[in-house]
Design a protein around this motif. Structure first.
Motif, PDB file in Angstrom:
ATOM      1  N   ASN A   1       0.824  -1.204   0.000  1.00 22.30           N
ATOM      2  CA  ASN A   1       0.000   0.000   0.000  1.00 22.30           C
ATOM      3  C   ASN A   1       0.858   1.255   0.000  1.00 22.30           C
TER       4      ASN A   1
ATOM      5  N   LYS B   1       2.261   1.924  -3.280  1.00 19.50           N
ATOM      6  CA  LYS B   1       1.194   2.445  -4.120  1.00 19.50           C
ATOM      7  C   LYS B   1       0.983   3.937  -3.844  1.00 19.50           C
ATOM      8  N   ILE B   2       0.942   4.276  -2.559  1.00 18.52           N
ATOM      9  CA  ILE B   2       0.760   5.678  -2.172  1.00 18.52           C
ATOM     10  C   ILE B   2       1.910   6.519  -2.717  1.00 18.52           C
TER      11      ILE B   2
ATOM     12  N   LYS C   1       1.659   6.976  -6.428  1.00 17.73           N
ATOM     13  CA  LYS C   1       0.608   7.927  -6.778  1.00 17.73           C
ATOM     14  C   LYS C   1       1.079   9.348  -6.533  1.00 17.73           C
TER      15      LYS C   1
ATOM     16  N   ARG D   1       1.650  12.396  -9.338  1.00 14.75           N
ATOM     17  CA  ARG D   1       1.022  13.713  -9.353  1.00 14.75           C
ATOM     18  C   ARG D   1       2.031  14.789  -9.745  1.00 14.75           C
ATOM     19  N   ASN D   2       3.310  14.441  -9.757  1.00 16.11           N
ATOM     20  CA  ASN D   2       4.345  15.419 -10.095  1.00 16.11           C
ATOM     21  C   ASN D   2       5.382  14.781 -10.999  1.00 16.11           C
TER      22      ASN D   2
END
Ligand SMILES: Nc1ncnc2c1ncn2[C@@H]1O[C@H](COP(=O)(O)OP(=O)(O)O)[C@@H](O)[C@H]1O
Ligand SMILES: [Mg+2]
Lengths: 237, 406
Positions: free
Chosen positions: B5, B8-9, B12, B16-17
């Motif tokens: 997890n 994954k975080i 992500k 975003r950048n």
């Protein structure tokens, strides 16, 4: 007889600012029963946020006891508090606090990401269900910047609901919204409350307190009033 | 919170950048690419030097007149006349780990054939010389003891001399050349050796019996140097000692007298050059490592910016149940993904660049497995090291303060 979600007694919270001590909360005692809708009201600086942060296990009292769903939160470590927040509490903030460039669905999934007991499939299902409850099932793929303020706050409410918390805490959750949207959001909270959620709502606006069943008024960190809102049914529900 | 997890975080958050993530990676990519390439160049040139020195005869031992330890005025060793033919005999007699030995007298001058004219060096040696120097006779034959005894006017030509003097002839064997007015019959041509490490053309020589050079060209009785072969590379050192002992006897040096000659083996030369190119490799690697370090500092810099920028995000994550160690892990994982991802791309580009230089420019390059493993591990360490501090900063935030951060 519904059991106590919150039981606090003789709560004190002091802040040390330099040599001075600010008594943000003093001698606060009250209980919140299951399925209550409580508003904490008071002027700015009266200690509402400080109290809500303690209720939400983000902060610990300087003195006094706090039982949340039967657990004495005052004795827990930082990590244990994080787990309590993850399993038992849903937060709604004034400024939404959604992750930018992240879909509504993923924003709602976030709390469950920190619960390794939940599979990615169940995480998705629960998030979709939460979005459906707040009426945004058709906006799942939208990023926050593609949503209106009211919709963003609904996403935030869905995020607060996704872990099926014992209570939802909201701090000036309508502070950034216009009056029409405020009404919608407050109606949503009422609906959630009718469906069984315990809600503690912080505001400085008297009108908003009317949506709840009970109001606690704070002044200078002390409870000066605590009454049932019997005579003032809110509009629109 | 499990690692899956968290990864994954982290992915992500990086997604975003993307641009920033890529630019941060670029520092590591450049660092690793240059480390791999520099080490490949260093290692390649080291191996190529070793190979070339060995190709001159890995067992070779040379004796020159004069002591290299003597201070003061340096004398031109070729003008010294301390080495004699008796020394060669002494070596043959006393040095049991020497398989071949040849005297050497050489001089330079014009070689003339018909209208052709070429300045070159003529080396007077014995019939064992080609073995010692790992030279081969491509056409014709090597001269023998028979020619040496008679100081016969025969010679073998290096390929360069052949090309200059007999450009249109099928073979130079059977022709006659003149060197300082002395006619030499060409009885053989040496196989091409090319340039040595020092850029000298090893084919620009003429070999002749040393007796012929001594008597007919230079009119001397001494020799300029001795070339010998140890029985094996391993016994090179032993052979060197025996030669030294033989020459001390032959020169009748007393116990306290210094050697008036210098013995040097190819093995020493190899180790000298190896250590020099080892230094080169380390130097190149060190310079390249600096760019890796700069890349690491880039990660740290961006991570700090990112932690500050995402303070509210961190507060939110904590509010919804992220523990300090979850936040720490998330940022560490981000740093490691950037550095290891950059490392992977860097290794790939380093391989491409190294082999590109090797194939297109013909540079000697050798990519060692160690250099790949090393730079990869350095990447992971760089990520953890430079990601640690910003990640600690993030995980140490107070959720309430972080949420309130403007
Ligand atoms: N972290 C802090 N450090 C020092 N003083 C604080 C801190 N947080 C709150 N206070 C003080 O506590 C009092 C109550 O603040 P707060 O709970 O934020 O009020 P409200 O939310 O009702 O406007 C204020 O006087 C505020 O200045
Ligand atoms: Mg407040």
């Amino acid at each position: 007889m519904p059991h106590d979600i919150i039981k606090i007694s003789n709560l004190r919270r002091d802040f040390n600012v330099g040599a001075e001590t600010v008594h943000a909360l003093r001698n606060v005692s009250f209980g919140v029963k299951e399925n209550e809708f409580l508003t904490i009201m008071g002027t700015s600086g009266s200690g509402k946020s400080t109290l809500l942060n303690i209720l939400g296990a983000l902060d610990k009292p300087t003195e006094g006891d706090y039982y949340l769903d039967g657990i004495n939160v005052s004795n827990l470590s930082k990590d244990e508090l994080a787990v309590i927040r993850n399993r038992k509490i849903g937060f709604v903030f004034q400024s939404f606090n959604l992750l930018p460039r992240t879909s509504a669905l993923e924003n709602v999934e976030l709390p469950l990401m920190y619960n390794s007991g939940i599979s990615s499939r169940r995480r998705r299902e629960q998030a979709i269900e939460a979005l459906r409850i707040v009426g945004l099932a058709d906006r799942m793929k939208h990023a926050p910047n593609q949503l209106s303020g009211g919709q963003q706050q609904r996403v935030a409410i869905a995020r607060a609901l996704v872990n099926d918390p014992v209570m939802v805490l909201a701090d000036e959750a309508t502070g950034n919204l216009d009056s029409k949207t405020t009404e919608d959001i407050m109606s949503l909270f009422r609906k959630l409350n009718r469906e069984g959620k315990t809600i503690v709502f912080v505001t400085h606006e008297h009108d908003i307190a009317g949506y709840s069943k009970r109001t606690i008024v704070l002044r200078d960190g002390e409870i000066i009033d605590d009454y049932e809102n019997t005579g003032r049914p809110a509009q629109g529900s | 919170m499990n690692l899956f997890n968290l990864t994954k975080i982290a992915l992500k958050a990086m997604g975003r950048n993307k641009m920033r993530t890529f630019l941060t990676m670029l520092g590591i990519i450049i660092g690793v690419t240059s480390v791999i390439t520099m080490l490949a160049i260093g290692q390649g040139s080291k191996e190529s030097i070793q190979e070339q020195i060995s190709s001159m005869g890995a067992n070779m031992i040379m004796v020159h007149p004069g002591s290299d330890e003597r201070g003061g005025v340096m004398m031109d060793p070729s003008s010294m006349q301390t080495l004699k033919l008796e020394d060669v005999e002494a070596i043959q007699k006393y040095a049991s780990h020497v398989s071949a030995v040849s005297p050497m007298v050489s001089t330079s001058g014009q070689a003339i054939a018909g209208s052709g004219n070429w300045p070159t060096t003529i080396q007077g040696v014995s019939e064992d010389f080609p073995d010692i120097r790992k030279m081969e006779v491509a056409e014709g034959v090597m001269f023998t003891d028979y020619h040496i005894k008679r100081a016969a006017k025969v010679c073998l030509l290096g390929q360069t001399v052949v090309d200059e003097l007999f450009p249109y002839k099928e073979t130079a064997v059977g022709e006659t050349i003149r060197f300082r007015k002395v006619p030499f019959k060409v009885i053989g041509v040496l196989a091409e050796k090319g340039q040595n490490t020092f850029g000298q053309d090893q084919d620009d020589i003429i070999l002749a019996p040393y007796t012929t050079i001594q008597k007919r060209i230079m009119a001397v009785t001494h020799i300029q140097s001795v070339y010998a072969s140890a029985t094996s590379e391993m016994e090179s050192e032993q052979a060197e000692e025996e030669i030294t002992r033989a020459l001390r006897i032959s020169h009748e040096l007393a116990e306290n007298e210094e050697n008036d000659f210098t013995v040097r083996s190819q093995q020493e030369l190899i180790s000298t050059f190896s250590s020099t190119s080892q230094m080169l490799t380390i130097l190149l690697g060190a310079i390249a490592s600096i760019s890796l370090l700069v890349g690491g500092i880039g990660i740290m810099n961006i991570m700090f910016v990112s932690v500050t920028e995402r303070t509210r995000e961190i507060g939110l994550r904590m509010a919804v149940g992220g523990r300090s160690r979850d936040i720490l892990s998330q940022f560490l994982i981000e740093a490691v993904i950037v550095s290891v991802g950059g490392g992977l791309i860097g290794v790939f580009l380093g391989l491409v660049l190294s082999y590109g230089l090797g194939n297109i420019l013909g540079w000697p390059v050798t990519v060692t497995e160690q250099s790949i493993v090393l730079s990869f591990m350095v990447c992971a360490v760089v990520g953890i090291f430079f990601g640690w501090y910003p990640a600690r900063k993030a995980s140490g935030l107070d959720p309430i303060d972080a949420l309130r951060y403007e």
